[in-house]
Design an enzyme around this catalytic site. Structure first.
Site, PDB file in Angstrom:
ATOM      1  N   HIS A   1       1.690  29.838  26.317  1.00 30.96           N
ATOM      2  CA  HIS A   1       0.337  30.883  26.601  1.00 30.96           C
ATOM      3  C   HIS A   1      -1.019  30.469  26.239  1.00 30.96           C
ATOM      4  O   HIS A   1      -0.850  29.132  26.017  1.00 30.96           O
ATOM      5  CB  HIS A   1       0.805  32.041  25.539  1.00 30.96           C
ATOM      6  CG  HIS A   1       0.667  31.820  24.144  1.00 30.96           C
ATOM      7  ND1 HIS A   1       1.451  30.914  23.460  1.00 30.96           N
ATOM      8  CD2 HIS A   1      -0.135  32.396  23.038  1.00 30.96           C
ATOM      9  CE1 HIS A   1       1.217  30.857  22.406  1.00 30.96           C
ATOM     10  NE2 HIS A   1       0.020  31.548  22.079  1.00 30.96           N
TER      11      HIS A   1
ATOM     12  N   HIS B   1      -3.537  31.139  23.978  1.00 36.38           N
ATOM     13  CA  HIS B   1      -4.268  31.339  22.862  1.00 36.38           C
ATOM     14  C   HIS B   1      -4.760  29.810  22.516  1.00 36.38           C
ATOM     15  O   HIS B   1      -4.163  28.864  22.605  1.00 36.38           O
ATOM     16  CB  HIS B   1      -3.263  31.667  21.478  1.00 36.38           C
ATOM     17  CG  HIS B   1      -3.250  33.166  21.650  1.00 36.38           C
ATOM     18  ND1 HIS B   1      -2.241  33.766  21.122  1.00 36.38           N
ATOM     19  CD2 HIS B   1      -3.801  34.251  22.177  1.00 36.38           C
ATOM     20  CE1 HIS B   1      -2.024  35.054  21.218  1.00 36.38           C
ATOM     21  NE2 HIS B   1      -3.064  35.225  22.058  1.00 36.38           N
TER      22      HIS B   1
ATOM     23  N   ASP C   1      -5.065  27.649  20.238  1.00 34.93           N
ATOM     24  CA  ASP C   1      -4.622  26.764  19.361  1.00 34.93           C
ATOM     25  C   ASP C   1      -3.427  25.912  20.363  1.00 34.93           C
ATOM     26  O   ASP C   1      -2.825  25.247  19.774  1.00 34.93           O
ATOM     27  CB  ASP C   1      -3.911  27.448  18.021  1.00 34.93           C
ATOM     28  CG  ASP C   1      -3.115  28.572  18.249  1.00 34.93           C
ATOM     29  OD1 ASP C   1      -3.310  29.342  18.953  1.00 34.93           O
ATOM     30  OD2 ASP C   1      -1.937  28.409  17.491  1.00 34.93           O
ATOM     31  N   HIS C   2      -3.173  26.461  21.142  1.00 41.06           N
ATOM     32  CA  HIS C   2      -2.066  26.015  22.309  1.00 41.06           C
ATOM     33  C   HIS C   2      -2.685  25.150  23.439  1.00 41.06           C
ATOM     34  O   HIS C   2      -2.006  24.477  23.932  1.00 41.06           O
ATOM     35  CB  HIS C   2      -1.296  27.187  22.666  1.00 41.06           C
ATOM     36  CG  HIS C   2      -0.483  27.605  21.661  1.00 41.06           C
ATOM     37  ND1 HIS C   2       0.947  27.322  21.301  1.00 41.06           N
ATOM     38  CD2 HIS C   2      -0.746  28.514  20.630  1.00 41.06           C
ATOM     39  CE1 HIS C   2       1.178  27.887  20.176  1.00 41.06           C
ATOM     40  NE2 HIS C   2       0.074  28.730  19.822  1.00 41.06           N
TER      41      HIS C   2
ATOM     42  N   HIS D   1       4.969  37.889  22.817  1.00 38.50           N
ATOM     43  CA  HIS D   1       3.914  37.522  22.011  1.00 38.50           C
ATOM     44  C   HIS D   1       2.680  38.198  22.770  1.00 38.50           C
ATOM     45  O   HIS D   1       1.590  37.637  22.627  1.00 38.50           O
ATOM     46  CB  HIS D   1       3.727  36.031  22.023  1.00 38.50           C
ATOM     47  CG  HIS D   1       2.926  35.406  21.212  1.00 38.50           C
ATOM     48  ND1 HIS D   1       2.521  35.644  19.882  1.00 38.50           N
ATOM     49  CD2 HIS D   1       1.493  34.521  21.245  1.00 38.50           C
ATOM     50  CE1 HIS D   1       1.712  35.226  19.218  1.00 38.50           C
ATOM     51  NE2 HIS D   1       0.882  34.509  20.054  1.00 38.50           N
TER      52      HIS D   1
ATOM     53  N   ASP E   1       5.086  30.819  20.689  1.00 42.40           N
ATOM     54  CA  ASP E   1       4.539  31.874  19.669  1.00 42.40           C
ATOM     55  C   ASP E   1       5.605  33.150  20.533  1.00 42.40           C
ATOM     56  O   ASP E   1       5.406  33.428  21.499  1.00 42.40           O
ATOM     57  CB  ASP E   1       3.229  32.365  19.545  1.00 42.40           C
ATOM     58  CG  ASP E   1       2.330  31.052  19.186  1.00 42.40           C
ATOM     59  OD1 ASP E   1       2.912  30.129  18.681  1.00 42.40           O
ATOM     60  OD2 ASP E   1       1.156  31.356  19.007  1.00 42.40           O
TER      61      ASP E   1
ATOM     62  N   HIS F   1       4.955  25.695  13.963  1.00 42.95           N
ATOM     63  CA  HIS F   1       3.663  26.673  13.916  1.00 42.95           C
ATOM     64  C   HIS F   1       3.822  27.439  12.825  1.00 42.95           C
ATOM     65  O   HIS F   1       3.716  28.775  12.701  1.00 42.95           O
ATOM     66  CB  HIS F   1       3.968  27.587  15.256  1.00 42.95           C
ATOM     67  CG  HIS F   1       2.762  28.331  15.672  1.00 42.95           C
ATOM     68  ND1 HIS F   1       2.592  29.558  15.055  1.00 42.95           N
ATOM     69  CD2 HIS F   1       1.862  28.171  16.445  1.00 42.95           C
ATOM     70  CE1 HIS F   1       1.601  30.312  15.793  1.00 42.95           C
ATOM     71  NE2 HIS F   1       0.979  29.291  16.788  1.00 42.95           N
TER      72      HIS F   1
HETATM   73 ZN   LIG Z   1      -0.403  32.605  20.220  1.00 44.34          ZN
HETATM   74 ZN   LIG Z   2      -0.385  29.969  18.024  1.00 45.30          ZN
END
Ligand SMILES: [Zn+2]
Ligand SMILES: [Zn+2]
Length: 312
Positions: free
Chosen positions: A60, A62, A64-65, A145, A216, A274
């Site tokens: 996905h 977000h 942080d990914h 998520h 996530d 995570h």
């Molecule tokens: Zn996420």
């Molecule tokens: Zn995350």
């Protein structure tokens, strides 16, 4: 050889001990990257992960990914790479990654192809080379998520059964090319005209290995399905039991919930990743909570490598 190396195991933001999400899977010398959080390229250098990779899988978008893909592609360009690279992600991948690819570089000097995938898709072909994957597929599954996230399961194809040389000799099959045929499951004809089938000499087909990467997600049925009998389930566990409600509100899982998924899926091993910054230094609490439900649980650390052996 099949192994995974955790390059980033922190949720949302990096800490001193842990970088944000990324994981390298190495199989027979080939490297696949799952997620590419900010700073992933430096983690790859630190932990000896090859830059000669042809595919990156995103669960996905977000921050942080995926923010690390901007710098990683630039470095690959500086290395005079010419081979194309393929990026996979859920709906929206084309838009987000197109922006990321253009950011901070004049032009990436190799082809970058973005493919949008959804739950139920099976990635069987490597479009970069048009070579059919002959030993495994990547199965895409939906996760929970908050909109369009996916996870990935690498499933190796079945292997041929075990060949028993004693039995072959006892059946009068001489060592040589005929053994090769039997190993492939074919019947052979001996010099005296007798036919010998592989049955009884070659055992039943043996399952390949399965590695599942959730990204996530809340614990959910789709993950349990995808992880049935997995040799290794890598499940997010952002929180501990005391933040159970928060996990629910934010679309994440607790360590206990992840362990329940592993148990329901009859997975062999569970690795939690995570994790929230509060568990950055010590994740003992998460390990304890998970092991109460599923014994074969550990929490990943940056730089941790886990080998996935065959079970037979
Ligand atoms: Zn996420
Ligand atoms: Zn995350």
């Amino acid at each position: 050889m099949l192994s995974v190396t955790f390059l980033g195991t922190s949720a949302a933001r990096p800490t001193v001990e842990r970088n944000v999400s990324a994981m390298a899977l190495v199989r027979e010398g080939e490297t696949l990257l799952f997620e590419c959080g900010e700073g992933t390229q430096r983690q790859m250098m630190r932990y000896g992960v090859s830059f000669a990779l042809s595919e990156i899988f995103f669960t996905h978008f977000h921050a942080d990914h995926f923010l690390g893909v901007i710098g990683l592609l630039r470095t690959l360009g500086l290395q005079a790479r010419t081979e194309p690279i393929l990026l996979y992600g859920p709906k929206g991948a084309k838009k987000v990654l197109a922006q990321a690819i253009q950011l901070g570089v004049e032009r990436v000097p190799f082809e970058v192809e973005v493919r949008e995938v959804k739950g139920g898709d099976v990635i069987v072909q490597r479009a970069t080379s048009n070579v059919q994957r002959d030993a495994y597929d990547i199965h895409v599954f939906t996760t929970e998520h908050g909109g369009g996230s996916v996870g990935y399961a690498l499933r190796e194809h079945e292997r041929s059964g075990r060949f028993d040389p004693e039995k072959a000799r006892a059946a009068g099959v001489p060592e040589g090319p005929l053994w090769g045929k039997l190993q492939k499951g074919e019947a052979v004809e001996l010099a005296d005209g007798r036919k010998v089938s592989a049955e009884g000499i070659v055992g039943p087909k043996r399952p390949g290995r399965v590695v599942v990467f959730t990204g996530d997600t809340r614990p959910c049925a789709a993950v349990i399905d995808a992880a049935q009998g997995a040799d290794l389930l890598i499940h997010e566990a952002t929180f501990g039991e005391e933040e159970k409600e928060r996990a629910e509100e934010t679309g994440h899982s607790t360590a206990r919930e992840a362990a329940q998924v592993a148990l329901a899926a009859k997975a062999r091993r569970l690795v939690l990743s995570h994790v929230s910054a509060r568990y950055s230094i010590s994740a003992d609490e998460l390990v304890k909570e998970a092991r109460e439900v599923f014994k074969e649980s550990v929490v990943a650390k940056d730089g941790m490598t886990i080998e996935v052996p065959f079970n037979d």
